[in-house]
Scaffold this motif. Structure first.
Motif, PDB file in Angstrom:
ATOM      1  N   LEU A  98     -17.105  21.089 -11.081  1.00  0.00           N
ATOM      2  CA  LEU A  98     -17.920  21.852 -10.138  1.00  0.00           C
ATOM      3  C   LEU A  98     -17.624  23.346 -10.249  1.00  0.00           C
ATOM      4  N   LEU A  99     -16.369  23.687 -10.453  1.00  0.00           N
ATOM      5  CA  LEU A  99     -16.011  25.094 -10.662  1.00  0.00           C
ATOM      6  C   LEU A  99     -16.687  25.629 -11.916  1.00  0.00           C
ATOM      7  N   ALA A 100     -16.673  24.844 -12.993  1.00  0.00           N
ATOM      8  CA  ALA A 100     -17.276  25.287 -14.259  1.00  0.00           C
ATOM      9  C   ALA A 100     -18.786  25.480 -14.118  1.00  0.00           C
ATOM     10  N   VAL A 101     -19.486  24.521 -13.509  1.00  0.00           N
ATOM     11  CA  VAL A 101     -20.934  24.657 -13.374  1.00  0.00           C
ATOM     12  C   VAL A 101     -21.270  25.776 -12.389  1.00  0.00           C
ATOM     13  N   GLY A 102     -20.425  25.992 -11.390  1.00  0.00           N
ATOM     14  CA  GLY A 102     -20.650  27.086 -10.453  1.00  0.00           C
ATOM     15  C   GLY A 102     -20.472  28.452 -11.105  1.00  0.00           C
ATOM     16  N   ILE A 103     -19.472  28.574 -11.949  1.00  0.00           N
ATOM     17  CA  ILE A 103     -19.258  29.838 -12.661  1.00  0.00           C
ATOM     18  C   ILE A 103     -20.409  30.096 -13.629  1.00  0.00           C
ATOM     19  N   ARG A 104     -20.863  29.052 -14.310  1.00  0.00           N
ATOM     20  CA  ARG A 104     -22.025  29.225 -15.196  1.00  0.00           C
ATOM     21  C   ARG A 104     -23.271  29.593 -14.396  1.00  0.00           C
ATOM     22  N   ARG A 105     -23.385  29.075 -13.174  1.00  0.00           N
ATOM     23  CA  ARG A 105     -24.521  29.440 -12.319  1.00  0.00           C
ATOM     24  C   ARG A 105     -24.463  30.918 -11.957  1.00  0.00           C
ATOM     25  N   MET A 106     -23.267  31.417 -11.668  1.00  0.00           N
ATOM     26  CA  MET A 106     -23.118  32.845 -11.366  1.00  0.00           C
ATOM     27  C   MET A 106     -23.496  33.690 -12.581  1.00  0.00           C
ATOM     28  N   HIS A 107     -23.144  33.225 -13.779  1.00  0.00           N
ATOM     29  CA  HIS A 107     -23.533  33.952 -14.995  1.00  0.00           C
ATOM     30  C   HIS A 107     -25.051  34.002 -15.141  1.00  0.00           C
ATOM     31  N   ASP A 108     -25.731  32.942 -14.690  1.00  0.00           N
ATOM     32  CA  ASP A 108     -27.187  32.881 -14.813  1.00  0.00           C
ATOM     33  C   ASP A 108     -27.882  33.919 -13.926  1.00  0.00           C
ATOM     34  N   ILE A 109     -27.219  34.331 -12.851  1.00  0.00           N
ATOM     35  CA  ILE A 109     -27.810  35.361 -11.980  1.00  0.00           C
ATOM     36  C   ILE A 109     -27.119  36.709 -12.190  1.00  0.00           C
ATOM     37  N   ASN A 110     -26.428  36.847 -13.331  1.00  0.00           N
ATOM     38  CA  ASN A 110     -25.749  38.092 -13.716  1.00  0.00           C
ATOM     39  C   ASN A 110     -24.687  38.527 -12.718  1.00  0.00           C
ATOM     40  N   ARG A 111     -23.883  37.595 -12.305  1.00  0.00           N
ATOM     41  CA  ARG A 111     -22.723  37.884 -11.469  1.00  0.00           C
ATOM     42  C   ARG A 111     -21.494  37.356 -12.181  1.00  0.00           C
ATOM     43  N   SER A 112     -20.370  37.901 -11.808  1.00  0.00           N
ATOM     44  CA  SER A 112     -19.113  37.438 -12.364  1.00  0.00           C
ATOM     45  C   SER A 112     -18.819  36.037 -11.840  1.00  0.00           C
TER      46      SER A 112
END
Length: 181
Positions: A98-112
């Motif tokens: 869940l942490l990994a998919v959440g971090i990738r989700r943040m990358h998708d909206i151009n956030r760290s």
């Protein structure tokens, strides 16, 4: 003299990512979260993130209810304890994916990725402060501080993450060269 701003390297994506999660079934999106359980690079679409998060939420609810029901049906007085053990084991198993998919989700909206990781850190800080308060605070202070910590380090970060994870994908900003004299 020309000085250009640093250009980010393009993120390499697999064929399955290029296909897009919009063309994938819900089951394929859910499995994508497990297949990339330690991949913190790249992007995850809204569909991929929410399918994985809500799928795990549904599973954990059904798992705990099922374990509790089966042990209660067998006459075991500790059925809630076993449901808690099942919940804890499943939560630990899904924490990293869940942490990994959440971090990738943040990358998708151009956030760290730290925006999503901050929710995990807030939970750890909250538990640490709760432990300290239990040892040293009076009962009245403990109750009020526990409520305050629950709101400040629990609900507020959670609501911010829900808001961010609902955002549409944003393309990476283009860097431009500028002339410096």
């Amino acid at each position: 003299r020309f000085n250009s701003l640093p250009i980010k390297k393009p993120i390499e994506i697999s064929d399955e990512q290029a296909k897009g999660c919009d063309e994938m079934t819900l089951w394929q999106c859910y499995l994508q979260g497990w297949k990339k359980y330690v991949d913190f690079r790249g992007c995850a679409t809204r569909k991929e993130f929410w399918t994985f998060a809500l799928g795990n939420l549904l599973i954990i609810i059904l798992l705990t209810m099922g374990v509790s029901f089966l042990f209660a049906l067998a006459g075991n007085p500790y059925s809630i304890f076993y449901a808690g053990v099942a919940y804890t084991l499943f939560a630990l198993a899904t924490a990293l994916p869940l942490l990994a998919v959440g971090i990738r989700r943040m990358h998708d909206i151009n956030r760290s990725g730290w925006w999503f990781g901050g929710v995990y850190l807030a939970g750890i800080v909250s538990r640490l402060l709760n432990t300290i308060l239990m040892q040293y605070a009076s009962p009245e202070t403990y109750v009020w501080m526990k409520i305050t910590l629950g709101i400040v380090l629990g609900w507020i970060p959670l609501l911010v993450m829900i808001f961010l994870c609902c955002q549409k994908s944003r393309p990476a900003p283009q860097t431009q060269s500028r002339i410096v004299e």
